[in-house]
Design a protein around this motif. Sequence first.
Motif, PDB file in Angstrom:
ATOM      1  N   UNK A  33       0.821  -1.213   0.000  1.00  0.00           N
ATOM      2  CA  UNK A  33       0.000   0.000   0.000  1.00  0.00           C
ATOM      3  C   UNK A  33       0.853   1.260   0.000  1.00  0.00           C
ATOM      4  N   UNK A  34       2.172   1.096   0.175  1.00  0.00           N
ATOM      5  CA  UNK A  34       3.055   2.259   0.196  1.00  0.00           C
ATOM      6  C   UNK A  34       3.415   2.717   1.590  1.00  0.00           C
TER       7      UNK A  34
ATOM      8  N   UNK B 136       6.608  -3.219   7.193  1.00  0.00           N
ATOM      9  CA  UNK B 136       6.638  -4.540   6.580  1.00  0.00           C
ATOM     10  C   UNK B 136       5.328  -5.245   6.909  1.00  0.00           C
ATOM     11  N   UNK B 137       4.832  -5.966   5.919  1.00  0.00           N
ATOM     12  CA  UNK B 137       3.566  -6.675   6.067  1.00  0.00           C
ATOM     13  C   UNK B 137       3.799  -8.131   5.682  1.00  0.00           C
ATOM     14  N   UNK B 138       3.078  -9.027   6.323  1.00  0.00           N
ATOM     15  CA  UNK B 138       3.280 -10.448   6.073  1.00  0.00           C
ATOM     16  C   UNK B 138       2.435 -10.918   4.891  1.00  0.00           C
TER      17      UNK B 138
END
Length: 122
Positions: free
Chosen positions: A15-16, A20-22
Amino acid sequence: MTAALPPAGWYRDPSGARAQRFFDGSEWTEHYAATLSVEQRTEILEEAISSHYPWARIESSSPTQAVLFLGGGVSVPAHVVFALLTVVTCGLFGIIWLIVAATSPERRAYVAVDSFGNVTFN
């Protein structure tokens, strides 16, 4: 034919957002990493400096913070010219030289990035 999906793991949020995303191997989860790595924080710091203070000189820095010299004061070449003008005008320009030197203080800025990617300017 569709491209292969990356393996499950922590990636930069698509999403910008600077986090950090899993990715579980098929879709993005709602799990976010609590903190950013030092490398990510360094990248954010460099972006902040270049966008807010592109003309500044970095006096000191670490991977997550920097002290910038923003200007002010009188440069050495200007002092040479002022000295010559003072001699040529028999000391009269010395008054202006003193006023300029006294009224142009040096300015500095402190920029830091915390572990969540928030930038602080002081």
